[in-house]
Each structure stands twice: as structure tokens, then as C-alpha cells.
Scaffold this motif. Structure first.
Motif, PDB file in Angstrom:
ATOM      1  N   ALA A 139       1.079  -1.207  -0.104  1.00 29.19           N
ATOM      2  CA  ALA A 139       0.017   0.096  -0.096  1.00 29.19           C
ATOM      3  C   ALA A 139       0.791   1.184   0.083  1.00 29.19           C
ATOM      4  O   ALA A 139       1.833   1.260   0.731  1.00 29.19           O
ATOM      5  CB  ALA A 139      -0.979   0.174   1.110  1.00 29.19           C
ATOM      6  N   PRO A 140       0.584   2.243  -0.824  1.00 34.14           N
ATOM      7  CA  PRO A 140       1.408   3.379  -0.963  1.00 34.14           C
ATOM      8  C   PRO A 140       1.150   4.281   0.253  1.00 34.14           C
ATOM      9  O   PRO A 140       1.633   5.500   0.359  1.00 34.14           O
ATOM     10  CB  PRO A 140       0.863   4.172  -2.250  1.00 34.14           C
ATOM     11  CG  PRO A 140      -0.474   3.650  -2.349  1.00 34.14           C
ATOM     12  CD  PRO A 140      -0.499   2.309  -1.852  1.00 34.14           C
ATOM     13  N   VAL A 141       0.398   3.946   1.285  1.00 34.08           N
ATOM     14  CA  VAL A 141      -0.072   5.122   2.390  1.00 34.08           C
ATOM     15  C   VAL A 141       0.678   4.331   3.408  1.00 34.08           C
ATOM     16  O   VAL A 141       0.665   3.240   3.581  1.00 34.08           O
ATOM     17  CB  VAL A 141      -1.689   5.271   2.257  1.00 34.08           C
ATOM     18  CG1 VAL A 141      -2.167   6.174   1.248  1.00 34.08           C
ATOM     19  CG2 VAL A 141      -2.423   3.898   2.799  1.00 34.08           C
ATOM     20  N   ALA A 142       0.784   5.304   4.414  1.00 32.80           N
ATOM     21  CA  ALA A 142       1.216   4.540   5.810  1.00 32.80           C
ATOM     22  C   ALA A 142       0.087   4.025   6.460  1.00 32.80           C
ATOM     23  O   ALA A 142      -1.025   4.647   6.872  1.00 32.80           O
ATOM     24  CB  ALA A 142       1.968   5.748   6.533  1.00 32.80           C
ATOM     25  N   LEU A 143       0.281   2.690   6.824  1.00 30.09           N
ATOM     26  CA  LEU A 143      -0.704   1.830   7.541  1.00 30.09           C
ATOM     27  C   LEU A 143      -0.227   1.697   8.956  1.00 30.09           C
ATOM     28  O   LEU A 143       0.974   1.668   9.120  1.00 30.09           O
ATOM     29  CB  LEU A 143      -1.103   0.602   6.696  1.00 30.09           C
ATOM     30  CG  LEU A 143      -1.547   1.064   5.470  1.00 30.09           C
ATOM     31  CD1 LEU A 143      -1.887  -0.595   4.837  1.00 30.09           C
ATOM     32  CD2 LEU A 143      -3.149   1.547   5.688  1.00 30.09           C
ATOM     33  N   THR A 145       0.941  -0.373  12.179  1.00 30.75           N
ATOM     34  CA  THR A 145       1.852  -1.771  12.255  1.00 30.75           C
ATOM     35  C   THR A 145       1.046  -2.985  12.195  1.00 30.75           C
ATOM     36  O   THR A 145       1.356  -3.762  11.511  1.00 30.75           O
ATOM     37  CB  THR A 145       2.808  -1.484  13.576  1.00 30.75           C
ATOM     38  OG1 THR A 145       3.674  -0.360  13.435  1.00 30.75           O
ATOM     39  CG2 THR A 145       3.863  -2.727  13.321  1.00 30.75           C
ATOM     40  N   ILE A 146      -0.237  -2.820  13.150  1.00 27.33           N
ATOM     41  CA  ILE A 146      -0.723  -4.085  13.159  1.00 27.33           C
ATOM     42  C   ILE A 146      -1.362  -4.542  11.743  1.00 27.33           C
ATOM     43  O   ILE A 146      -1.498  -5.661  11.482  1.00 27.33           O
ATOM     44  CB  ILE A 146      -1.834  -4.077  14.194  1.00 27.33           C
ATOM     45  CG1 ILE A 146      -2.735  -5.354  14.523  1.00 27.33           C
ATOM     46  CG2 ILE A 146      -3.036  -2.851  13.666  1.00 27.33           C
ATOM     47  CD1 ILE A 146      -1.628  -6.149  15.294  1.00 27.33           C
ATOM     48  N   VAL A 147      -1.810  -3.656  10.998  1.00 31.79           N
ATOM     49  CA  VAL A 147      -2.384  -3.904   9.541  1.00 31.79           C
ATOM     50  C   VAL A 147      -1.283  -4.626   8.767  1.00 31.79           C
ATOM     51  O   VAL A 147      -1.669  -5.615   7.960  1.00 31.79           O
ATOM     52  CB  VAL A 147      -2.955  -2.750   8.935  1.00 31.79           C
ATOM     53  CG1 VAL A 147      -3.390  -2.929   7.451  1.00 31.79           C
ATOM     54  CG2 VAL A 147      -4.072  -2.164   9.864  1.00 31.79           C
ATOM     55  N   ILE A 148      -0.144  -3.995   8.831  1.00 27.02           N
ATOM     56  CA  ILE A 148       1.117  -4.404   8.028  1.00 27.02           C
ATOM     57  C   ILE A 148       1.190  -5.941   8.414  1.00 27.02           C
ATOM     58  O   ILE A 148       1.506  -6.753   7.656  1.00 27.02           O
ATOM     59  CB  ILE A 148       2.176  -3.529   7.916  1.00 27.02           C
ATOM     60  CG1 ILE A 148       1.910  -2.304   7.830  1.00 27.02           C
ATOM     61  CG2 ILE A 148       3.532  -4.138   7.340  1.00 27.02           C
ATOM     62  CD1 ILE A 148       1.556  -2.066   5.896  1.00 27.02           C
ATOM     63  N   THR A 149       1.382  -6.183   9.737  1.00 31.69           N
ATOM     64  CA  THR A 149       1.668  -7.439  10.335  1.00 31.69           C
ATOM     65  C   THR A 149       0.482  -8.443   9.898  1.00 31.69           C
ATOM     66  O   THR A 149       0.954  -9.509   9.462  1.00 31.69           O
ATOM     67  CB  THR A 149       1.625  -7.315  11.915  1.00 31.69           C
ATOM     68  OG1 THR A 149       2.687  -6.441  12.265  1.00 31.69           O
ATOM     69  CG2 THR A 149       1.939  -8.702  12.308  1.00 31.69           C
ATOM     70  N   ILE A 150      -0.758  -8.104   9.958  1.00 35.11           N
ATOM     71  CA  ILE A 150      -1.860  -8.877   9.530  1.00 35.11           C
ATOM     72  C   ILE A 150      -1.714  -9.321   7.839  1.00 35.11           C
ATOM     73  O   ILE A 150      -1.861 -10.367   7.620  1.00 35.11           O
ATOM     74  CB  ILE A 150      -3.194  -8.374   9.907  1.00 35.11           C
ATOM     75  CG1 ILE A 150      -3.229  -8.294  11.474  1.00 35.11           C
ATOM     76  CG2 ILE A 150      -4.214  -9.005   9.301  1.00 35.11           C
ATOM     77  CD1 ILE A 150      -4.418  -7.376  11.901  1.00 35.11           C
TER      78      ILE A 150
END
Length: 71
Positions: A36-40, A42-47
Motif C-alpha cells: 500500500a502506498p499510504v502509511a498504515l 503496524t498491526i495492519v502491516i503485520t496482519i
């Protein structure tokens, strides 16, 4: 190695074709979250990472399941 190649090219039961499609979808969703080009958060990136790995494993396991019982 030859046995694995034979399993990959053998017919796949219908149930595992559906699971393979689900696995490919999960891998695509996980990859999209990771890229994803937007900052998400950390938990969303981990999932997203876990979803991508689970989709890849599900796809690989479904692809290697065959209807041939002689192997």
C-alpha cells in the motif's frame, strides 16, 4: 523432484480447486496491504504479512493434492 512435478500436473479435486482460488485471493490481498502506498498502522502491516503467507501455503498445499491414490 520428478514426483513433485507429476503431482503438480495431476488432476486436482474440485474442493481443492476452490481452496487454491481462496489461497490466491488471500495472497493477493496480503500483498496489496503490504504494498500500500499510504502509511498504515503496524498491526495492519503485520496482519497483511500473515494473510499473504497463509494464502501462499494454502495455494501450494491445494495444488499438490491429487485424485490419484497410487502415489
Amino acid at each position: 523432484m520428478k514426483k513433485i512435478l507429476n503431482r503438480v500436473s495431476a488432476p486436482i479435486p474440485k474442493f481443492f480447486k476452490v481452496l487454491r482460488t481462496v489461497g490466491l485471493t488471500l495472497a493477493a490481498v496480503g500483498g496489496t496491504i503490504l504494498a500500500a502506498p499510504v502509511a498504515l498502522p503496524t498491526i495492519v502491516i503485520t496482519i497483511g504479512g500473515y494473510v499473504a503467507v497463509a494464502g501462499g501455503v494454502l495455494t501450494a498445499a491445494s495444488q499438490l493434492t491429487t485424485t490419484n491414490d497410487s502415489e
